[in-house]
Scaffold this active site. Structure first.
Site, mmCIF file in Angstrom:
data_model
loop_
_atom_site.group_PDB
_atom_site.id
_atom_site.type_symbol
_atom_site.label_atom_id
_atom_site.label_comp_id
_atom_site.label_asym_id
_atom_site.label_seq_id
_atom_site.Cartn_x
_atom_site.Cartn_y
_atom_site.Cartn_z
ATOM 1 N N GLU A 134 39.132 91.279 26.240
ATOM 2 C CA GLU A 134 38.102 90.790 25.331
ATOM 3 C C GLU A 134 36.777 90.677 26.098
ATOM 4 O O GLU A 134 36.768 90.315 27.274
ATOM 5 C CB GLU A 134 38.515 89.418 24.791
ATOM 6 C CG GLU A 134 37.565 88.836 23.767
ATOM 7 C CD GLU A 134 37.992 87.449 23.305
ATOM 8 O OE1 GLU A 134 37.709 87.102 22.155
ATOM 9 O OE2 GLU A 134 38.598 86.709 24.117
ATOM 10 N N LYS B 132 39.000 90.227 14.848
ATOM 11 C CA LYS B 132 39.667 88.968 15.187
ATOM 12 C C LYS B 132 39.572 87.952 14.046
ATOM 13 O O LYS B 132 38.474 87.663 13.552
ATOM 14 C CB LYS B 132 39.024 88.401 16.460
ATOM 15 C CG LYS B 132 39.662 87.148 17.024
ATOM 16 C CD LYS B 132 38.907 86.716 18.279
ATOM 17 C CE LYS B 132 39.479 85.471 18.903
ATOM 18 N NZ LYS B 132 38.662 85.017 20.058
ATOM 19 N N CYS C 266 43.005 87.435 22.010
ATOM 20 C CA CYS C 266 42.839 86.134 22.663
ATOM 21 C C CYS C 266 43.416 84.947 21.880
ATOM 22 O O CYS C 266 44.622 84.724 21.882
ATOM 23 C CB CYS C 266 41.366 85.926 22.998
ATOM 24 S SG CYS C 266 41.089 84.649 24.259
#
Length: 270
Positions: A43, A113, A156
């Site tokens: 990321e 995300k 993440c």
């Protein structure tokens, strides 16, 4: 699916896209020279800086990041994940976007995300990702590669939400990407445990590229990019320094674990 080597790249990205892409290329080259065919970047691989700067440069970051991923995948003839970079939205914010590129430079999968990191930590750091990032509205999909297996994407903070990985598992995922810029404070206690849990409960390989070290202001990340097998064994760990974690993805091992622990077949509520 065949046996192959995968690499989880570990970077120390800065608020400088040119320097970051040079670093990323060096580490991709290192992974390829060690035989990796599937490579993941973390990321924020192309830019790790102040949120206002990220917004101001978002268009350029997005354009350069996508071009870089396409060029590297073609040049090295690998499948390459860019684990998260900003792509401008119509509301003035960005999507935190993971992009999977194939060896011919073709886009294989894209994921925005969905879980945003809005957290106040005891070390004094405050994170409010939603101030600049628009949450994705679609669960990630699985890309079915004849050679590399069924690849599921995430980014993440997603790692704390097991329902996302159960969704990928139900779609047939065999390899889970979890690229991250995990904070140093939470990483020391949670990073490896969460990765192992996602691998074990879904009997999947996990490839977890990571950021490491100090980036800007008080921002510091945990490192320890890892590859974990479906039994939860850590096959490779990059430690604290920039580098690569490389390990074999073995279909025979995947099959063995799923026969010995057929938990996916025993699901009652999912």
């Amino acid at each position: 699916m065949k046996s192959y080597l995968a690499a989880a790249v570990q970077m120390n990205s800065l608020p400088d896209i040119e320097k970051n892409l040079v670093q990323a290329e060096d580490l991709i080259d290192l992974a390829v020279r060690q035989g990796a065919q599937l490579i993941g970047l973390p990321e924020n691989f192309s830019f790790m800086g102040d949120e206002a700067d990220k917004l101001a440069q978002a268009e350029a970051i997005a354009t350069q990041s996508e071009k870089f991923l396409r060029t590297m995948a073609q040049r090295y003839q690998v499948t390459l994940l860019g684990g998260g970079f900003p792509v401008p939205t119509s509301d003035g914010k960005v999507y935190n976007t993971a992009l999977l590129m194939g060896p011919e430079g073709q886009e294989l999968a894209r994921y925005q995300k969905v879980h945003l990191f809005d957290v106040n930590l005891p070390d004094g750091n405050t994170y409010h990702e939603s101030s600049t990032v628009t949450a994705g509205t679609q669960l990630p999909g699985v890309y079915a590669s004849p050679d590399l297996g069924n690849l599921g994407l995430s980014v993440c903070y997603d790692v704390r939400f097991p329902e996302l990985y159960r969704h990928l598992s139900k779609l047939g995922a065999e390899v889970l990407f979890i690229p991250a810029a995990f904070t140093a404070y939470t990483g020391k206690d949670h990073w490896q445990i969460l990765l192992q849990a996602r691998a074990i409960e879904n009997t999947c390989y996990v490839i977890a590229p990571a950021q490491t070290g100090k980036h800007y202001a008080m921002r510091q990340t945990h490192g320890h990019a890892s590859i974990i097998d479906p039994w939860g064994m850590v096959l490779a760990n990059a430690g604290h320094k920039p580098g690569v974690a490389i390990a074999a993805i073995e279909p025979s091992r995947l099959g063995q674990v799923r026969r010995q622990m057929p938990s996916l077949e025993h699901r009652v509520f999912a």
